[in-house]
Scaffold this active site. Structure first.
Site, PDB file in Angstrom:
ATOM      1  N   SER A 124       0.839  -1.194   0.000  1.00  0.00           N
ATOM      2  CA  SER A 124       0.000   0.000   0.000  1.00  0.00           C
ATOM      3  C   SER A 124       0.878   1.250   0.000  1.00  0.00           C
ATOM      4  CB  SER A 124      -0.896  -0.001   1.234  1.00  0.00           C
ATOM      5  OG  SER A 124      -1.733   1.125   1.233  1.00  0.00           O
ATOM      6  N   GLY A 125       0.549   2.190  -0.881  1.00  0.00           N
ATOM      7  CA  GLY A 125       1.322   3.423  -0.965  1.00  0.00           C
ATOM      8  C   GLY A 125       2.498   3.351  -1.918  1.00  0.00           C
ATOM      9  N   THR A 129      -1.827   2.767  -8.109  1.00  0.00           N
ATOM     10  CA  THR A 129      -2.936   3.480  -8.747  1.00  0.00           C
ATOM     11  C   THR A 129      -2.418   4.557  -9.693  1.00  0.00           C
ATOM     12  OG1 THR A 129      -4.392   3.073  -6.854  1.00  0.00           O
ATOM     13  CG2 THR A 129      -4.999   4.868  -8.322  1.00  0.00           C
ATOM     14  N   ASN A 174      -1.422   5.463   3.399  1.00  0.00           N
ATOM     15  CA  ASN A 174      -1.680   5.975   2.066  1.00  0.00           C
ATOM     16  C   ASN A 174      -2.933   6.847   2.091  1.00  0.00           C
ATOM     17  OD1 ASN A 174      -2.051   6.370  -0.680  1.00  0.00           O
ATOM     18  ND2 ASN A 174      -2.123   4.212  -1.215  1.00  0.00           N
ATOM     19  N   SER A 177      -5.687   5.208  -0.814  1.00  0.00           N
ATOM     20  CA  SER A 177      -5.525   3.762  -0.927  1.00  0.00           C
ATOM     21  C   SER A 177      -6.724   3.131  -1.623  1.00  0.00           C
ATOM     22  CB  SER A 177      -5.354   3.152   0.469  1.00  0.00           C
ATOM     23  OG  SER A 177      -5.228   1.752   0.395  1.00  0.00           O
ATOM     24  N   SER A 178      -6.461   2.325  -2.656  1.00  0.00           N
ATOM     25  CA  SER A 178      -7.539   1.599  -3.325  1.00  0.00           C
ATOM     26  C   SER A 178      -8.033   0.495  -2.400  1.00  0.00           C
ATOM     27  CB  SER A 178      -7.038   0.985  -4.636  1.00  0.00           C
ATOM     28  OG  SER A 178      -6.619   1.975  -5.540  1.00  0.00           O
ATOM     29  N   GLY A 406      -3.072  -2.906  -2.145  1.00  0.00           N
ATOM     30  CA  GLY A 406      -1.770  -3.162  -1.536  1.00  0.00           C
ATOM     31  C   GLY A 406      -1.855  -3.980  -0.261  1.00  0.00           C
ATOM     32  N   GLU A 408      -1.411  -4.671   3.438  1.00  0.00           N
ATOM     33  CA  GLU A 408      -1.372  -3.832   4.632  1.00  0.00           C
ATOM     34  C   GLU A 408      -1.667  -4.670   5.861  1.00  0.00           C
ATOM     35  OE1 GLU A 408      -2.540   0.446   4.754  1.00  0.00           O
ATOM     36  OE2 GLU A 408      -3.824  -0.122   3.087  1.00  0.00           O
TER      37      GLU A 408
END
Length: 507
Positions: A124-125, A129, A174, A177-178, A406, A408
Site C-alpha cells: 500500500s502506498g 494506482t 496511504n 488507498s484503493s 496493496g 497492509e
C-alpha cells in the site's frame, strides 16, 4: 571534468568516455538489475535502488519487470514529449520508464496478435494506482485514433476520479488507498486503435463504510460531498457540512486531512460523472444513496423493559424513507425485527439492542456495495465496444491492466483485509512462477550453465490459507456450518488444534 585537457588522441578520448560512464554508473547504479554484479545480495539490490532514487530515477528494469519507487512528489517525466520519446522505441534503448513498458506491451500485442496483460502489485502506498493512470493516459494519447476515440478516451480517463471517490480511502499508510481490486480490459481493433474497455471490480472493502481504524477515513465521496456539495444539495439530503456530526465519519478521528482537498475532489467527481454520461436524475439518486448511508449511521435504538427494540431517532427515519424511497413502517420493521423461515413457515421475531445495531450497519454496507457495483456497470456502458463494425473484424486484441490493492497490516484487521492480503500472496506466487521458477527450469532443460538463485517460495503461505480440509478458509467454513453456537473463540481453538505446529502460524 578532471580528465579534460589531460587526455589526447583516440585512446585518450575512449578512456575518457569509458571512465565517465563508469563514474555515472557508480552514482546512479545500473538500470537493469540483471546487470547487477552481486545479484544474490539483497543489500546490493537495495543500494542500487537507493542510488537511482537519489537521482530521481524512480524506474529500474529487472528483465521484463519494471520496478518503481514512489517519490511522493511530482516529477516532470510524464509530458507529451516524454510519451513521444518512448513511442516505437526498443525496450532497452533508453532509460526505464512506465511509458516504455506500456509501449512495449502495445507493440507486442500488435506484432504477435496475442492478448497482453500488465500486472501492477506492491505494498500500500507504493504508487500502483498512479502507475495505472499513467498507462491509461499513454494509450489514450499515443495510440492511433478514429472518430469515436475522443469520447472513449475521455470516458476512460474520467472513470478514475469516480472509482477513486467511491472506492478509495485514507489509510495509515496511504492517503488515496484503493480499497477494491480492479481489472480493466482495453480493447483494440486490428489496426491497433482503442475501441472499447471493460472494468471488472472485486472485493470492495465494504466494512470501511461503517468502521475505520484510528487515523483512517471512510470513502472519499462522503467528505467530498459535505465539503463541495452545493447548499441546495445538502438541504435536500438533510446534511450538515460538519463531518463530525456523522458517526460513520468520526470513528477514525480523522475527518479532515491537510494533504487532501475534498472540495477539488468533489469538482473532479461531478465533472467526471457528466463526461461518463450520468444524467441529472442518476446523479441525484446517487447522492440520495450516499446521504442515506450517513443517516443510517446516525439512526439510534432504545430498549423497552421487555427487551423490545425501537428506533429513537424518528427524524433520521423519516429522512431515510424519503432518500431511499421506501415505506417507513417496512424500514422500521426491517431494522428491529428478523424474519426466519422454518418448514415453509415465516416467523418474525424482535432483534435485541445489539442485533438492531448490527442490522443497521449491514443495511448501510449492502446499500453502498450495490451502489458501487451499479457505478461500475454504468461506467462499462460508456466504455462498451461501439463503432461502425470495423472494430469487430478478426485480429482485435486486448491489453489487460490489473491494479490490485496493496498489502497492509492494521492494528485491527477485518476479514476483508485478510482476503486482500491473501490475494497479494497469490499474485506473488504467480510472479515467482513466471519469473523465477519457470526461467530456471528452462535453463536446466536447455543445459545452460547456471547458478540457481535461492528465493522464498510463498506457496507455503498460500497453502496455509487455502489448503483443502486443513487451511484457514476450510476451517472457517466448517465452523460456520457446524451445529451449535459458533463464535470467534471456537474458531480460534480449531485453528490452534489444526495449525498450531505450522511454522508460519502464530496465535
Amino acid at each position: 571534468m578532471r580528465y579534460q585537457a589531460r587526455e589526447v588522441g583516440v585512446d585518450g578520448r575512449v578512456r575518457l568516455v569509458l571512465e565517465g560512464a563508469l563514474t555515472a554508473r557508480d552514482r546512479v547504479g545500473v538500470q537493469d538489475f540483471v546487470l547487477l554484479e552481486n545479484f544474490n545480495s539483497e543489500a546490493a539490490f537495495i543500494e542500487n535502488l537507493r542510488r537511482r532514487f537519489t537521482e530521481n530515477l524512480i524506474y529500474t528494469y529487472m528483465g521484463s519487470v519494471l520496478v518503481s519507487v514512489n517519490p511522493y512528489k511530482d516529477l516532470e517525466i510524464y509530458s507529451p514529449q516524454h510519451m513521444e520519446r518512448y513511442r516505437g522505441v526498443s525496450y532497452y534503448e533508453i532509460s526505464p520508464h512506465i511509458y516504455a513498458l506500456s509501449d512495449n506491451t502495445y507493440r507486442a500485442m500488435k506484432t504477435s496478435r496475442r492478448d497482453q496483460c500488465i500486472l501492477i502489485s506492491g505494498e500500500s502506498g507504493a504508487g500502483k494506482t498512479e502507475a495505472s493512470k499513467k498507462i491509461l493516459l499513454y494509450y489514450a494519447v499515443s495510440c492511433p485514433a478514429h472518430q469515436r476515440m475522443a469520447s472513449l478516451r475521455d470516458c476512460l480517463l474520467q472513470s478514475t476520479p469516480v472509482l477513486e471517490a467511491f472506492g478509495n480511502a485514507k489509510t495509515l499508510r496511504n492517503d488515496n488507498s484503493s480499497r477494491f481490486g480492479k481489472y480493466m480490459d482495453i480493447q483494440f481493433d486490428f489496426r491497433g486503435v482503442p475501441v472499447g474497455a471493460h472494468i471488472l471490480n472485486y472485493l470492495l472493502e465494504k466494512s470501511r463504510v461503517v468502521h475505520q481504524n484510528h487515523g483512517e477515513r471512510n470513502y472519499h465521496v462522503f467528505y467530498q460531498l459535505l465539503e463541495g456539495g452545493t447548499e441546495e444539495q445538502l438541504l435536500h439530503l438533510h446534511l450538515d457540512r460538519n463531518p463530525q456530526k456523522y458517526l460513520y465519519l468520526v470513528k477514525g478521528n480523522c475527518p479532515r486531512v491537510s494533504s487532501m482537498n475534498d472540495k477539488n475532489g468533489w469538482k473532479a467527481l461531478v465533472k467526471a460523472l457528466s463526461v461518463i454520461g450520468f444524467t441529472e436524475g442518476e446523479v441525484q439518486e446517487l447522492l440520495d444513496v450516499i446521504g442515506s448511508v450517513l443517516h443510517l449511521g446516525n439512526t439510534q435504538f432504545g430498549e423497552e423493559e421487555d427487551g423490545q427494540t425501537y428506533v429513537t431517532t424518528e427524524m433520521e427515519l423519516k429522512t431515510l424513507t424519503q432518500l431511499l424511497g421506501v415505506d417507513g413502517a417496512a424500514l422500521t420493521e426491517a431494522l428491529t425485527h428478523k424474519k426466519l423461515t422454518a418448514n415453509g413457515e415465516e416467523m418474525i421475531s424482535p432483534l435485541t439492542f445489539e442485533q438492531a445495531g448490527a442490522a443497521r450497519d449491514a443495511l448501510a454496507v449492502a446499500v453502498y456495495g450495490r451502489t458501487f457495483t451499479w457505478l461500475v456497470e454504468k461506467i462499462n456502458q460508456s466504455l462498451a465496444l461501439q463503432g461502425d463494425g470495423t472494430s469487430c473484424r478478426d485480429g482485435s486484441s486486448v491489453i489487460g491492466l490489473l491494479d490490485i490493492y496493496g498489502f497492509e497490516v492494521f492494528q485491527h484487521n477485518s476479514f476483508e483485509q485478510f482476503c486482500i492480503n491473501y490475494c497479494s500472496e497469490k499474485l506473488q506466487q504467480l510472479f515467482i512462477e513466471l519469473t523465477l521458477r519457470s526461467e530456471q527450469e528452462e535453463y536446466e532443460t536447455e543445459g545452460v550453465a547456471w547458478e540457481p538463485v535461492q528465493y522464498f517460495d510463498n506457496k507455503v503461505i498460500c497453502d496455509l490459507i487455502e489448503e483443502k480440509h486443513k487451511g484457514i478458509i476450510s476451517i472457517l467454513d466448517e465452523e460456520c456450518v457446524r451445529p451449535g453456537e459458533a463464535c470467534d473463540l471456537s474458531f480460534l481453538e480449531k485453528l490452534e488444534d489444526t495449525l498450531g505446529g505450522h511454522a508460519h502460524f502464530v496465535t
